[in-house]
Design a protein around this motif. Structure first.
Motif, short mmCIF file in Angstrom:
data_model
loop_
_atom_site.label_atom_id
_atom_site.label_comp_id
_atom_site.label_asym_id
_atom_site.label_seq_id
_atom_site.Cartn_x
_atom_site.Cartn_y
_atom_site.Cartn_z
N ILE A 366 0.85 -1.20 0.00
CA ILE A 366 0.00 0.00 0.00
C ILE A 366 0.89 1.24 0.00
O ILE A 366 0.71 2.17 -0.80
CB ILE A 366 -0.94 0.00 1.24
N ARG A 367 1.89 1.24 0.87
CA ARG A 367 2.76 2.43 0.96
C ARG A 367 3.62 2.57 -0.29
O ARG A 367 3.93 3.67 -0.73
CB ARG A 367 3.62 2.36 2.22
N SER A 398 -4.12 8.75 8.90
CA SER A 398 -4.48 9.96 9.66
C SER A 398 -3.24 10.61 10.29
O SER A 398 -3.08 11.84 10.26
CB SER A 398 -5.52 9.63 10.73
N GLN A 399 -2.34 9.79 10.81
CA GLN A 399 -1.14 10.33 11.46
C GLN A 399 -0.26 11.08 10.45
O GLN A 399 0.20 12.19 10.72
CB GLN A 399 -0.35 9.17 12.03
N GLU A 400 -0.09 10.48 9.28
CA GLU A 400 0.76 11.11 8.25
C GLU A 400 0.11 12.40 7.75
O GLU A 400 0.80 13.40 7.54
CB GLU A 400 0.96 10.16 7.06
N LEU A 401 -1.22 12.38 7.60
CA LEU A 401 -1.90 13.59 7.11
C LEU A 401 -1.67 14.75 8.08
O LEU A 401 -1.48 15.89 7.66
CB LEU A 401 -3.39 13.33 6.90
N ASP A 438 6.81 7.10 4.85
CA ASP A 438 7.76 5.98 4.90
C ASP A 438 8.19 5.74 6.35
O ASP A 438 9.08 6.40 6.86
CB ASP A 438 8.98 6.34 4.02
N PRO A 439 7.54 4.79 7.02
CA PRO A 439 7.86 4.57 8.44
C PRO A 439 9.29 4.08 8.65
O PRO A 439 9.88 4.35 9.69
CB PRO A 439 6.85 3.50 8.87
N TYR A 440 9.86 3.37 7.65
CA TYR A 440 11.24 2.89 7.81
C TYR A 440 12.19 4.09 7.84
O TYR A 440 13.13 4.14 8.63
CB TYR A 440 11.64 1.96 6.66
N TYR A 441 11.95 5.05 6.97
CA TYR A 441 12.80 6.26 6.95
C TYR A 441 12.67 7.00 8.29
O TYR A 441 13.66 7.44 8.86
CB TYR A 441 12.42 7.19 5.79
N GLN A 442 11.45 7.11 8.76
CA GLN A 442 11.24 7.85 10.00
C GLN A 442 12.03 7.22 11.15
O GLN A 442 12.58 7.91 11.98
CB GLN A 442 9.74 7.89 10.37
#
Ligand code: SF4
Length: 455
Positions: A366-367, A398-401, A438-442
């Motif tokens: 999805i990402r 929602s968190q990313e937005l 991108d949660p991995y980057y974060q």
């Protein structure tokens, strides 16, 4: 905030998103058996894009971050071609489909024109035995103007190549000296004349900004020469200074590298110059003439991004052949052995040489789709995306937005009821927008240096 201030503010280390998840997330737990399963799952109606990595180069360019082998011994291609042909046969044995359809072939490197013309022909004959090349397939090759010959160009014509990508980087002699890559403007022009006389009419140039020795004056001169040669597409890459990964880059003195403000001006100069000359901006760093296929794909929304940059063949699975090549099959990534000797030995023995990869789960997929849409189209339609993945976009993200507010305040991004889209300035910051999703980057960004700067 003016463009220069924005570029300074958002110039942070970040991925280029030629894959998602990005390579630092890949694992050696992904094996040849996983690649075998992915190959076996391909269906007759699915199309393929083939990539061949030719790693040899005669001289080492000091900015290089590619997998390459520096040698003047052209006999080294013999063992390599044996391995490539064997690898193709092994892949064929693992495919359930006989003669799968191929819509794109790309020879990259390294320097593909390090091969002798008859060696390229030999590889091509094997391709034709195993795959069915569609009539309108894009058949492309990367070439080094200094080392290409008329005979090689004639062979490209004979084999049906229809897109030539030239590594230009910069025409200024001092810059070329500093980066250890000498190729005069005249050599490049002569090569293009030969290719145009043979009937080739589709050219891509690669340029790099941020190289040592570049000044606004010399860069403008390079750009003017590029315009004279009138390529159909341009890739204007930011020089990725990653000496911890490419130690040869330590040969540059810090004072030779343009400071960040100048680097930013170099990009802006190229951006304005190409737009004023009728090119369209594609994604972050590509430009294409109005009639070019990439430009048309932009209008149709069918552009995709992979390890070769932006491509028009969005739907194809990618099979990579050769040392360090990457495949994307069945929604998963697989990378071949990176050591030349080991690759040649294993491939010649009839083994697949996968040494690492990444098997995407549903959330990754999805990402990946979301990040691809941002990087390629600079926009995303919430309803279409929600339908495609059977989610509610606004709830799922929602968190990313909520984390987009700074980009919105800086007028780089607009989020309305139906979609999010980058503004004209925002198109220069697509990597920064994608990074939010991108949660991995974060997680990684606080660790060791992994990525180059986004600008
Ligand atoms: S020709 Fe390309 S791959 Fe070879 S050393 Fe130069 S930049 Fe690297």
């Amino acid at each position: 905030m003016n463009l220069i201030s924005l570029l300074k503010k958002y110039n942070v280390a970040g991925p280029r998103y030629t894959s998602y998840p990005t390579v630092p997330e890949w694992t050696e737990q992904v094996k040849s058996s996983d690649y075998q399963r992915a190959l076996a799952s391909l269906q007759a109606e699915e199309k393929l894009s083939l990539y061949f990595h030719i790693p040899f180069c005669e001289r080492l360019c000091h900015f290089c971050g590619c997998m390459r082998v520096i040698t003047e011994d052209h006999r080294r291609t013999e063992a390599y071609i044996r391995a490539l042909l064997a690898e193709m046969r092994t892949v064929q044995q693992n495919l359930a489909v006989k003669k799968p359809r191929v819509c794109q072939i790309h020879f990259g490197g390294g320097t593909p024109n390090f091969l002798k013309p008859e060696e390229l022909e030999q590889i091509f004959e094997e391709i034709k035995k195993i795959f069915c090349i569609e009539v309108d397939a894009e058949i492309a090759i990367e070439m080094h103007p200094r080392t290409s010959t008329v005979e090689f160009c004639q062979m490209l014509k004979k084999l049906g190549f229809n897109r030539i990508s030239l590594g230009v980087q910069d025409f200024d002699p001092r810059v070329q000296q500093l980066i250890h890559r000498n190729q005069t403007y005249e050599q490049t022009r002569e090569m293009i004349d030969v290719l145009r006389d043979l009937g080739f009419h589709s050219f891509n140039f690669d340029l790099i900004y941020g190289l040592p020795g570049q000044s606004l004056k010399t860069w403008r001169e390079t750009l003017a020469k590029v315009i004279e040669l009138s390529p159909d597409r341009l890739a204007v890459y930011s020089y990725a200074h990653v000496p911890w990964k490419s130690p040869v880059q330590r040969s540059f003195k810090d004072q030779d590298l343009p400071p960040p403000e100048l680097k930013i001006q170099l990009f802006e100069e190229a951006y304005q110059m190409f737009l004023s000359q009728g090119y369209r901006s594609i994604g972050m760093d590509h430009f294409a003439k109005e009639g070019d296929e990439l430009s048309q794909a932009l209008d149709r929304g069918t552009i995709h991004r992979n390890f070769m940059g932006y491509t028009t063949r969005a739907e194809a699975h990618q099979l990579g052949f050769g040392v360090s090549s990457i495949s994307y099959v069945g929604g998963h990534y697989f990378q071949n052995e990176k050591d030349l000797k080991s690759y040649e030995q294993q491939a010649t023995l009839g083994e697949l040489t996968t040494f690492r990869g990444y098997l995407l789960n549903q959330e990754d997929s999805i990402r990946r789709d979301l990040i691809t849409q941002i990087m390629c189209r600079a926009e995303l339609d919430f309803e279409k995306f929600s339908k495609k993945w059977k989610i509610s976009f606004k709830t799922y993200f929602s968190q990313e937005l909520n984390s987009l507010s700074e980009l919105i305040e800086d007028a780089l991004l607009i989020v309305d009821q139906d979609r999010l889209y980058a503004t004209t300035s925002g198109k220069l910051f697509l990597r920064n927008i994608a990074m939010i999703f991108d949660p991995y980057y974060q997680k990684q960004k606080l660790d060791r240096p992994t990525f180059s700067q986004t600008v």
